[in-house]
Scaffold this active site. Structure first.
Site, PDB file in Angstrom:
ATOM      1  N   ALA A 273      44.654  44.609  42.753  1.00  0.00           N
ATOM      2  CA  ALA A 273      44.914  43.983  44.278  1.00  0.00           C
ATOM      3  C   ALA A 273      43.906  44.896  45.268  1.00  0.00           C
ATOM      4  CB  ALA A 273      46.520  44.019  44.329  1.00  0.00           C
TER       5      ALA A 273
ATOM      6  N   LYS B 122      44.470  39.429  47.542  1.00  0.00           N
ATOM      7  CA  LYS B 122      43.588  39.771  46.427  1.00  0.00           C
ATOM      8  C   LYS B 122      42.247  38.822  46.988  1.00  0.00           C
ATOM      9  CE  LYS B 122      44.585  39.075  42.213  1.00  0.00           C
ATOM     10  NZ  LYS B 122      43.631  40.136  42.214  1.00  0.00           N
ATOM     11  N   GLY B 123      41.093  38.932  46.078  1.00  0.00           N
ATOM     12  CA  GLY B 123      40.016  38.194  46.507  1.00  0.00           C
ATOM     13  C   GLY B 123      38.717  39.203  47.183  1.00  0.00           C
TER      14      GLY B 123
ATOM     15  N   GLU C   4      41.822  33.902  39.705  1.00  0.00           N
ATOM     16  CA  GLU C   4      43.064  34.594  39.538  1.00  0.00           C
ATOM     17  C   GLU C   4      44.375  34.021  40.062  1.00  0.00           C
ATOM     18  OE1 GLU C   4      40.434  38.768  40.764  1.00  0.00           O
ATOM     19  OE2 GLU C   4      41.739  37.661  42.036  1.00  0.00           O
TER      20      GLU C   4
HETATM   21  C1  5RP Z   1      38.820  40.328  42.937  1.00  0.00           C
HETATM   22  C2  5RP Z   1      40.322  40.839  43.132  1.00  0.00           C
HETATM   23  C3  5RP Z   1      40.556  42.412  42.788  1.00  0.00           C
HETATM   24  O1  5RP Z   1      41.544  42.273  42.067  1.00  0.00           O
HETATM   25  C4  5RP Z   1      40.425  43.257  44.138  1.00  0.00           C
HETATM   26  O2  5RP Z   1      39.515  43.129  44.932  1.00  0.00           O
HETATM   27  C5  5RP Z   1      40.805  44.427  43.513  1.00  0.00           C
HETATM   28  O3  5RP Z   1      39.594  45.145  42.988  1.00  0.00           O
HETATM   29  P1  5RP Z   1      39.142  46.637  42.623  1.00  0.00           P
HETATM   30  O4  5RP Z   1      40.350  46.833  41.510  1.00  0.00           O
HETATM   31  O5  5RP Z   1      37.813  46.724  42.656  1.00  0.00           O
HETATM   32  O6  5RP Z   1      39.564  47.405  43.827  1.00  0.00           O
HETATM   33  O7  5RP Z   1      41.212  40.222  43.752  1.00  0.00           O
HETATM   34  O8  5RP Z   1      39.006  39.160  43.584  1.00  0.00           O
END
Ligand code: 5RP
Length: 217
Positions: free
Chosen positions: A83, A94-95, A103
Site C-alpha cells: 500500500a 493504493k495505485g 488490485e
Molecule cells: C501498486 C500498489 C502498490 O501496492 C503500492 O504502490 C505500494 O508499492 P511499494 O510496495 O512499491 O511501495 O498499489 O499499484
C-alpha cells in the site's frame, strides 16, 4: 534497518498467511516483489496464483508459479499486497504503481487481504500520498474538473498507460477524513474506472515492518 530490509521482513511474515492455501492473490510493487521471491520455496504447495498486474505475472512465472485468470476461480483464500498509505482502520491508498484496478478486483474476490508495508506508509489521516484514479482516456479532463470541485488538485500522470489501456490522475493535497464516502463519490464520476482508495474493501490484516520487528494489526 534499510527500507528494503523492512520490506523483506514483512514479506517473510506474509508467507505464514499463504501456508495451506491452494489459490492465492498476488499484488504489485516493490514490497510484494520480496514476497514473490520468497514464494519460490513454496511453489509446490500452491496450485496457482491470480495476479494483479502484467509485471507481477511475469515475476511469478519466472519462478515457476502457475498464473491463472481470475475467471477460473470463484474465490481466493488470501491476497497479499502492499500500500502507499494505510491508516489505523486498515483503509488504504493504493495505485502508486498503477495497478489499482486489478488490485481492487482481486481483493474483492479474496477471503483475506493481508497488507504488507514498512512503517513509512502508516498514517493517521490519508491523503499526503497523491490519490491515484484510473480513468477512461476520453474522460480525463472532465474527471479532473469534477475532482477540483471536490477540493483536490488533480495531476495527470503523463506518458503512463495502465495494463487496462487507461490513464491515471493523481489527486494532490486532499485530507481524506471520510474514506468510504469519498471512495463512493469518486467512483460515481462518469469515466472513473477505479479510485485508489481501498476503504470499502479494506485490509483484514496489516503487517508493518518497524525497526527489527513486524507489528500486526
Ligand atoms: C501498486 C500498489 C502498490 O501496492 C503500492 O504502490 C505500494 O508499492 P511499494 O510496495 O512499491 O511501495 O498499489 O499499484
Amino acid at each position: 534497518m534499510t527500507q528494503d530490509e523492512l520490506k523483506q521482513q514483512v514479506a517473510i511474515a506474509a508467507i505464514e498467511y499463504v501456508k495451506g492455501e491452494s489459490i492465492i492473490g498476488v499484488g504489485t510493487g516493490s514490497t510484494v516483489n520480496f514476497f514473490i521471491d520468497l514464494l519460490a520455496d513454496f511453489k509446490n504447495d500452491i496450485d496457482a496464483a491470480v495476479s494483479s498486474s502484467i509485471a507481477t505475472t511475469e515475476r511469478l512465472k519466472k519462478i515457476g508459479i502457475r498464473v491463472i485468470e481470475l475467471s477460473e476461480v470463484d474465490r481466493i483464500g488470501v491476497y497479499v499486497d502492499g500500500a502507499d498509505e494505510v491508516n489505523p482502520q486498515k483503509k488504504m491508498i493504493k495505485g502508486g504503481g498503477g495497478a489499482l484496478t486489478r488490485e481492487k478486483i482481486v481483493a474483492a474476490v479474496s477471503d483475506k487481504f493481508v497488507c504488507i508495508v514498512d512503517d513509512s506508509k502508516c498514517v493517521d489521516v490519508m491523503g499526503k500520498f497523491p490519490l491515484p484514479i484510473e480513468v477512461i482516456p476520453m474522460a480525463r479532463s472532465y474527471v479532473a474538473r469534477e475532482l477540483v470541485k471536490m477540493g483536490g488538485q488533480p495531476i495527470w500522470r503523463q506518458d503512463y498507460i495502465t495494463d487496462n489501456r487507461c490513464e491515471i490522475i493523481d489527486i494532490h493535497n486532499m485530507n481524506i477524513m471520510e474514506p468510504m464516502t469519498l471512495e463512493k463519490e469518486i467512483n460515481n464520476i462518469p469515466g472513473v474506472v477505479t479510485v485508489g482508495l481501498f476503504a470499502l474493501r479494506d485490509a483484514d490484516v496489516v503487517l508493518v515492518g518497524k525497526g527489527s520487528e513486524v507489528i500486526t494489526y
